[in-house]
Enzyme design. Structure first.
Site, short mmCIF file in Angstrom:
data_model
loop_
_atom_site.label_atom_id
_atom_site.label_comp_id
_atom_site.label_asym_id
_atom_site.label_seq_id
_atom_site.Cartn_x
_atom_site.Cartn_y
_atom_site.Cartn_z
N GLU A 286 2.10 0.81 6.36
CA GLU A 286 2.47 -0.59 6.14
C GLU A 286 2.00 -1.02 4.76
OE1 GLU A 286 0.43 -3.68 8.20
OE2 GLU A 286 -1.28 -2.38 8.72
N THR A 287 2.63 -2.05 4.23
CA THR A 287 2.24 -2.58 2.92
C THR A 287 0.90 -3.30 3.03
OG1 THR A 287 4.54 -2.88 2.27
CG2 THR A 287 2.90 -4.16 1.07
N LYS A 288 0.03 -3.04 2.06
CA LYS A 288 -1.26 -3.75 2.00
C LYS A 288 -1.10 -4.92 1.03
CE LYS A 288 -6.20 -3.24 1.10
NZ LYS A 288 -6.43 -4.40 1.94
N ARG A 293 -8.34 -11.65 4.74
CA ARG A 293 -8.30 -11.25 6.15
C ARG A 293 -8.54 -12.47 7.04
NH1 ARG A 293 -9.34 -6.04 8.16
NH2 ARG A 293 -8.54 -5.91 10.29
N GLU A 444 -0.58 -4.32 -3.79
CA GLU A 444 -1.96 -3.86 -3.86
C GLU A 444 -2.10 -2.41 -3.45
OE1 GLU A 444 -6.40 -5.41 -2.53
OE2 GLU A 444 -4.68 -5.87 -1.28
N LYS A 449 -2.19 4.25 9.30
CA LYS A 449 -2.88 4.13 10.58
C LYS A 449 -2.36 5.17 11.58
CE LYS A 449 -3.43 -0.88 9.94
NZ LYS A 449 -3.14 -2.24 10.46
N LYS A 468 -5.08 2.70 -2.47
CA LYS A 468 -4.75 1.87 -3.63
C LYS A 468 -4.70 2.74 -4.87
CE LYS A 468 -7.33 -2.19 -1.92
NZ LYS A 468 -8.34 -3.21 -2.33
#
Length: 962
Positions: A286-288, A293, A444, A449, A468
Site C-alpha cells: 500500500e502507499t505510505k 498516525r 513518501e 504487510k 522509503k
C-alpha cells in the site's frame, strides 16, 4: 558521597491505624533515590532487575499491610514510584517546561549564587570542554557537584510530596502568574532534598534517568504483562492498578473504545530482501502517505481521535456529527450495522483546490481548527485497518480477513475519509516496481504487510515493513554543505562538539568567475547523526584549534543566522578552516530557524568531503533549484534489482520527464502552450505568481494572465513587474528581505482579470513596496493610504480607518479648539462639543398617563451627538447639562437639590432650548443649503419647520428651567 546515599533496604514499617494512607505518603523519596543509585552502579541487566525487584516486593508487602482491612477497590498502587522510574511515559505530567539552561538559572537564583561565580558558570556551561569532568555525564550529575555542599545529608520529603511539587510545577510553568509557584516549589525541593536526591530529581524532570534499565525491563520487573497492557492503553496509572497483584495474569489484549493505545508499527526494509522477510509468502503493498498516525474511535454518535503516542485531538476533529473539522463530514458514511469501531489510519491534509495531499514538509498543522482558512487544506483520514467492530476485538484476526470487514464498515468520501488501496504481490520485483512508482509520484514510500499478519500494538516485529527511498543507498539526492558552527554534546558525547550547524554559500549575481570564493553563508541545517563516536573524536581533533566561542552580540561577519538567533551555535568556525559534509535527508522543508528559510528533514552525514574545498559547497541558488525541481523531495533515482534478486548498483539517473512530474501539483507552473490570447490588457507585463487565493489556484491565475497578454515567470528578475502572493510563506519572506520586487496581493490581480482592464496599485494592495514605488505612492496617497485624487468607497474608507487605528484618541476639548480655530462661524457641527449632557428620558413608554407614547429625547440624543455633544449615561460630577422634556419635569426638583450639593454646577434645560440654539446657529452660520437641509432632516421630530429664520429663533425661550 556514600554518606548521602540512603539505604533503600531500610524497613518499611506501616504506621498503626493508618488504613487511609498510601504507600507513597510513607516512603521517603530518599528510598527511591537510593534504589536508583544502586541500580546505576550495578553491572549486568539481570542484576539491576534483581535490585529493582527487591524494592517492588517490599512496596507490595507494605501495601498489603496498610490496606489489609480495606476493600479491593482501592486506588493506591505502585504508580507514584513508577511514574518517577519511567518519567518519559507519564503523558499527563511531562510538560514541566524546564530544560538544562532554565534549571541552571533557577538553581542560581534559588541558591543565591553570583552570576559570574565558578559554580554558576559550572551550571550554565557544563557542556564546555573546560568544565567537563569524567564523572559528569549530564546536567544532573553536574548539578550534584554544585549542590552537595549546600544541601542536607538526607532529604525529608516523601515520594507523594515530591510528586505533588512536580505536579504543581507542571501546572504552573506556562503562565507568568505561575512562575512564583514554580520557584516556591523548587525552593522547597532544593532545601528539603539531599544532593543525590536532587540529581535523580533533575533526571526525572529531564525525563531521562540514565540508570541502565530500559522501559521494557522496568515494566517486566513489576509484572510480566505490564508492557503489553501499557501498549494497549498508554495509561501507566491503570497498568499499576490493574496489575497490583503479581498473580494476576493479562488475558487477550483488552482493546476498548475510547481507550488510547500505541498502534502497530513497521520495520525498515529494502525491496531486494522482501521475499526473504516474507518467507516467500504473498504480501500486500500500500502507499505510505506523509501524514500523522491516528486511531479513530466510534461508539454511536460519539467519536474520539488519538495520536500514535496517545494524545487526544477530538476537540479539533469533532466529538459528534455536528462539530469539528472532520466528524461532521464523515458521520453519515458508516454503514447502519456499525455501532462501534476502532479504525487505524493516517490523518492527511487534502487541498480543496488542487485535489492533492500535502506533506509534513509544508508545515501546516492539520489539527488546527482554522487550517482550511489559512492553508486551503482540510483533514482527510486514510484508513488502512480495523481493530474492533461492535465489541468484537479483531487484533488476532489475519490482515487478509480484516480488510473485507473494513471495506464493509464505511463508504469513502473523497477528501474526507478514504480506504487504503492494497495490492497483492509476491516477489522482490513487485516491491521494487511499487517503490519506483511512489518515487515517480513524489510519495513518501510504501508499506509492505504479510497477508496473514495479526495486529500487535506497539511492536515492529509483526510482519509490517516500511520502505522509503532514504532507507536505500544511492536513491537520494545528496547535499554538500559547509560546517559553520558546533554544539557541545552531553552524556557519552560530553566534552565533544557532537552536532554541527551547516550552511550554504550565498550566490553571487556574477557567475562568470567560477573560482570566486564566497564571502557570505546562510545557516541551513543542524546535523548530529551518521557518524560513529570514533569518527566524531577524530573530527573534533581535526577542528579543535579553529573553534571560536559564538557571541550573539558580535556574530561573525561571514555568517547570517535566522532573525532572533533561533538556532544559535555554541561555537563558530572560519570558512577556510572548515570542511564540507555530504548530507542525506528525506526532504527540504520550510523553517524559520535558519536563514535560508528552509532546512532538511531527518538529516544525517554520509561522509566528510576532504576531497572538496570549502568554497565549493552548495549555494543558495543551487538549493533553490533543487527545491523547485523536486518540490522539496530528495529522492533522485529509481531502484533497480540485479540478476538473482541481488541489489544491483544503484544508478543515479532521473526518471523520464514525461512520466515523472518535477513538482507537486500545487507548485507546478501552468501549461500555457494552448492558451489563446483574448486581450492586450497585460501586454508586455511580466508577473511571478507565488500562490493564489482559495478560489483560484496558482495555475488558474497564470492561465488567465496569459489570456490577457501577460507573461509568466517562476523566478522574478529585473524585467518582472511584480510578485503576486495571497499568503506570505518562507519564499515570499525571502523576497521581502531582498527588497528588490513589489509584492502585490493576489486580490488585486483577480480584480484586474475580472475587469479585463488595468487597475493601478494602491497601498492597500501591497504586501511589500520597493523604494521606487513608495515614492510614487507618496505623491498620490497620504500616510494612511487615502488617495488625494480618486473617489473613495466604503471598503476603501474602512481600510483607511483600520490603518488609522493606532492614532491616539483626541479629547473633545482638543477637537473644540481646532473647530474654533479653523471654523469659528462657518459650521454648527461642533456647537455642543464641550458639553457633557445627561438625558432625563424616564417617561414611561406606553403609559396611558403619559401625554406622549414615546419620549422624543430618545431620538434627540442621536441628533445632539451629531453636533458634537458627549452623552453621559449617569448624572456624574462632570455633567454640564441635564436635558428634560417639557412634558415631564417631575424630577427637576430633585435635580436642583443635587445641583446645590455639587461644587461643579450643571444646567437644566429643555428640548426647546436645544432646538433654538441649533436653528439660531445654523441660520447665523454660512452653512450651505445642503448642510441646512441635512440638519433640518435630522431634527424632523421637533415642532419647528424648515422655514424657521434667525429672527424666529431668538424669539424662542432660551432660558433654563429654574
Amino acid at each position: 558521597m556514600s554518606n548521602a546515599v540512603p539505604d533503600h533496604h531500610s524497613p518499611l514499617i506501616p504506621p498503626t491505624g493508618a488504613s487511609n494512607v498510601s504507600v507513597a505518603s510513607e516512603v521517603k523519596f530518599a528510598e527511591l533515590c537510593g534504589l536508583l543509585e544502586k541500580i546505576e552502579k550495578t553491572h549486568g541487566n539481570d542484576k539491576k532487575k534483581h535490585v529493582l525487584k527487591g524494592f517492588v516486593d517490599k512496596w507490595r508487602e507494605f501495601h498489603a499491610e496498610i490496606h489489609k482491612d480495606d476493600g479491593e477497590e482501592i486506588e493506591d498502587s505502585f504508580y507514584p514510584a513508577m511514574r518517577l522510574l519511567l518519567p518519559a511515559l507519564e503523558k499527563e505530567r511531562v510538560a514541566y517546561g524546564i530544560k538544562e539552561h532554565t534549571f541552571a538559572k533557577l538553581l542560581i537564583e534559588v541558591l543565591c549564587l553570583g552570576k559570574d561565580s565558578p559554580d554558576a558558570n559550572q551550571l550554565l556551561h557544563f557542556k564546555a570542554p573546560k568544565n567537563a569532568r569524567a564523572d559528569v555525564v549530564d546536567f544532573a550529575s553536574n548539578a550534584y557537584h554544585v549542590l552537595k555542599r549546600r544541601c542536607p545529608q538526607r532529604g525529608s520529603l516523601t515520594i507523594e510530596e515530591v510528586n505533588s511539587d512536580l505536579d504543581a510545577i507542571a501546572a504552573n510553568n506556562v503562565s507568568k502568574a505561575g512562575k512564583d509557584i514554580v520557584r516556591k516549589r523548587l525552593l522547597r525541593l532544593v532545601t528539603s532534598l539531599s544532593a543525590i536526591e536532587q540529581k535523580w530529581l533533575i533526571r526525572m524532570v529531564m525525563k531521562e534517568l540514565k540508570m541502565g534499565l530500559s522501559q521494557t525491563s522496568v515494566l517486566s520487573v513489576y509484572h510480566p504483562d505490564a508492557e503489553e497492557l501499557y501498549n494497549v492503553n498508554n495509561n501507566l496509572e491503570k497498568v499499576c492498578r490493574l496489575l497490583r497483584d503479581p498473580k494476576t495474569r493479562g488475558h487477550e489484549i483488552g482493546i476498548t473504545v475510547f481507550s488510547p493505545f500505541t498502534p502497530m508499527l513497521g520495520e525498515r526494509a529494502s525491496p531486494d530482501k522482501i521475499e526473504k522477510l516474507m518467507d516467500n509468502k504473498p504480501y500486500f503493498i500500500e502507499t505510505k502517505y506523509d501524514g500523522e498516525r491516528v486511531l479513530l474511535h466510534k461508539k454511536g454518535d460519539k467519536y474520539k481521535y488519538f495520536s500514535r503516542s496517545g494524545n487526544e485531538y477530538t476537540q479539533s476533529f469533532g466529538s459528534n456529527i455536528f462539530e469539528g473539522t472532520l466528524t461532521q463530514y464523515i458521520g453519515n458514511c458508516f454503514k447502519p450495522h456499525v455501532e462501534e469501531c476502532i479504525l487505524d489510519g493516517e490523518m492527511l491534509g487534502f487541498h480543496v483546490d488542487t485535489k492533492t495531499f500535502g506533506t509534513k514538509g509544508e508545515q501546516f498543522d492539520i489539527k488546527s481548527k482554522d487550517v482550511l482558512d489559512r492553508t486551503g487544506y482540510q483533514p482527510c483520514v486514510q484508513v488502512f485497518d480495523i481493530l474492533l467492530l461492535n465489541g468484537r476485538v479483531l487484533t488476532n484476526t489475519a490482515l487478509k480477513d480484516r480488510l473485507p470487514i473494513l471495506e464493509d464498515a464505511f463508504t469513502p468520501i473523497d477528501g474526507r475519509i478514504i480506504r487504503s488501496v492494497y495490492k497483492r504481490a509476491s516477489s522482490n520485483q513487485d516491491c521494487a516496481d511499487a517503490l519506483n512508482e511512489a518515487i515517480d509520484n513524489k510519495e513518501e514510500g510504501i508499506m509492505v504487510k504479510l497477508t496473514d499478519s495479526v495486529y500487535k500494538p506497539n511492536t515492529r516485529k509483526g510482519g509490517w515493513f516500511k520502505i522509503k527511498p532514504e532507507y536505500i543507498g544511492g536513491l537520494m539526492d545528496e547535499l554538500d554543505v559547509l560546517i559553520v558552527g558546533g554544539y557541545f554534546g552531553v552524556g557519552h558525547r560530553g566534552g565533544l562538539v557532537s552536532h554541527f550547524l551547516c550552511a550554504v554559500a550565498v550566490s553571487d549575481n556574477d557567475d562568470s568567475d567560477e573560482e570566486k570564493k564566497p564571502t557570505l553563508f546562510y545557516s541551513f541545517c543542524k546535523v548530529g547523526s551518521g557518524y560513529s563516536k570514533k569518527q566524531l573524536q577524530d573530527f573534533n581533533t581535526q577542528l579543535a584549534e579553529h573553534w571560536k566561542v559564538f557571541d550573539k552580540k558580535k556574530p561573525p561577519s561571514h555568517l547570517e543566522l535566522a532573525s532572533g538567533f533561533k538556532e544559535k551555535p555554541d561555537l563558530w568556525l572560519p570558512p577556510d578552516k572548515s570542511c564540507v559534509l555530504q548530507i542525506k535527508a528525506a526532504e527540504i522543508i520550510e523553517s524559520d530557524r535558519f536563514k535560508t528559510g528552509c532546512t532538511l528533514r531527518f538529516p544525517r552525514v554520509e561522509m566528510i568531503r576532504n576531497d572538496k574545498p570549502w568554497y565549493q559547497c552548495m549555494t543558495t541558488r543551487e538549493l533553490q533549484d533543487l527545491r523547485e525541481k523536486s518540490g522539496g523531495k530528495l529522492a533522485g533515482s529509481r531502484f533497480e534489482l540485479g540478476e538473482g534478486d541481488e541489489p544491483a548498483k544503484k544508478k543515479r539517473r532521473a526518471a523520464p520527464r514525461a512520466v515523472r512530474p518535477t513538482l507537486m501539483n500545487q507548485f507546478q507552473a501552468a501549461d500555457v502552450s494552448n492558451i489563446t490570447q483574448v486581450s492586450r490588457v497585460l501586454q508586455g507585463k511580466e508577473f511571478c505568481i507565488m500562490n493564489g487565493p482559495l478560489t483560484l489556484s496558482k495555475q488558474e491565475l497564470e492561465k488567465r494572465v496569459v489570456e490577457l497578454g501577460g507573461l509568466i515567470v517562476q523566478n522574478p528578475d529585473t524585467t518582472t513587474l511584480c510578485v503576486i502572493a495571497e499568503k506570505v510563506n518562507v519564499r515570499v519572506n525571502n523576497l521581502i528581505k531582498k527588497n528588490k520586487y513589489d509584492i502585490v496581493r493576489a486580490e488585486w490581480l483577480v480584480r484586474v482579470l475580472d475587469a479585463a482592464a488595468w487597475i493601478k496599485w494602491s497601498p492597500s494592495d501591497m504586501i511589500h513596496i520597493t523604494q521606487t514605488t513608495q515614492q510614487v505612492f507618496d505623491k498620490d496617497f497620504d500616510e494612511y493610504g487615502d488617495s488625494y485624487t480618486l473617489n473613495t468607497s466604503e471598503d476603501k474608507l474602512r481600510t483607511v480607518f483600520e490603518a488609522m487605528s493606532n492614532i491616539p484618541e483626541i479629547h473633545q476639548d482638543q477637537i473644540a479648539e481646532i473647530e474654533e480655530e479653523y471654523f469659528p462661524d462657518e459650521s454648527p457641527y461642533g456647537l455642543f462639543r464641550t458639553c457633557r449632557i445627561y438625558m432625563d428620558s424616564n417617561i414611561v413608554i406606553g403609559d396611558p398617563k403619559s401625554p406622549i407614547p414615546n419620549c422624543p429625547l430618545d431620538l434627540l440624543q442621536q441628533e445632539i451627538r451629531f453636533f458634537g455633544a458627549h452623552l453621559s449615561p449617569t448624572l456624574d460630577p462632570d455633567v454640564s447639562h441635564v436635558l428634560v422634556h417639557t412634558r415631564d419635569i417631575s424630577r427637576v426638583g430633585t435635580m436642583k437639590e443635587l445641583r446645590r450639593s455639587r461644587r461643579q454646577k450643571f444646567h437644566i434645560v429643555t428640548e426647546d432650548w436645544l432646538s433654538s440654539w441649533l436653528y439660531w446657529k445654523i441660520a447665523k452660520s454660512k452653512a450651505s443649503r445642503r448642510e441646512l437641509t441635512k440638519v433640518v432632516f435630522l431634527m424632523s421630530s421637533n415642532r419647528y419647520s424648515a422655514n424657521v429664520t434667525a429672527d424666529d429663533c431668538v424669539q424662542v425661550n432660551m432660558e433654563e428651567v429654574h
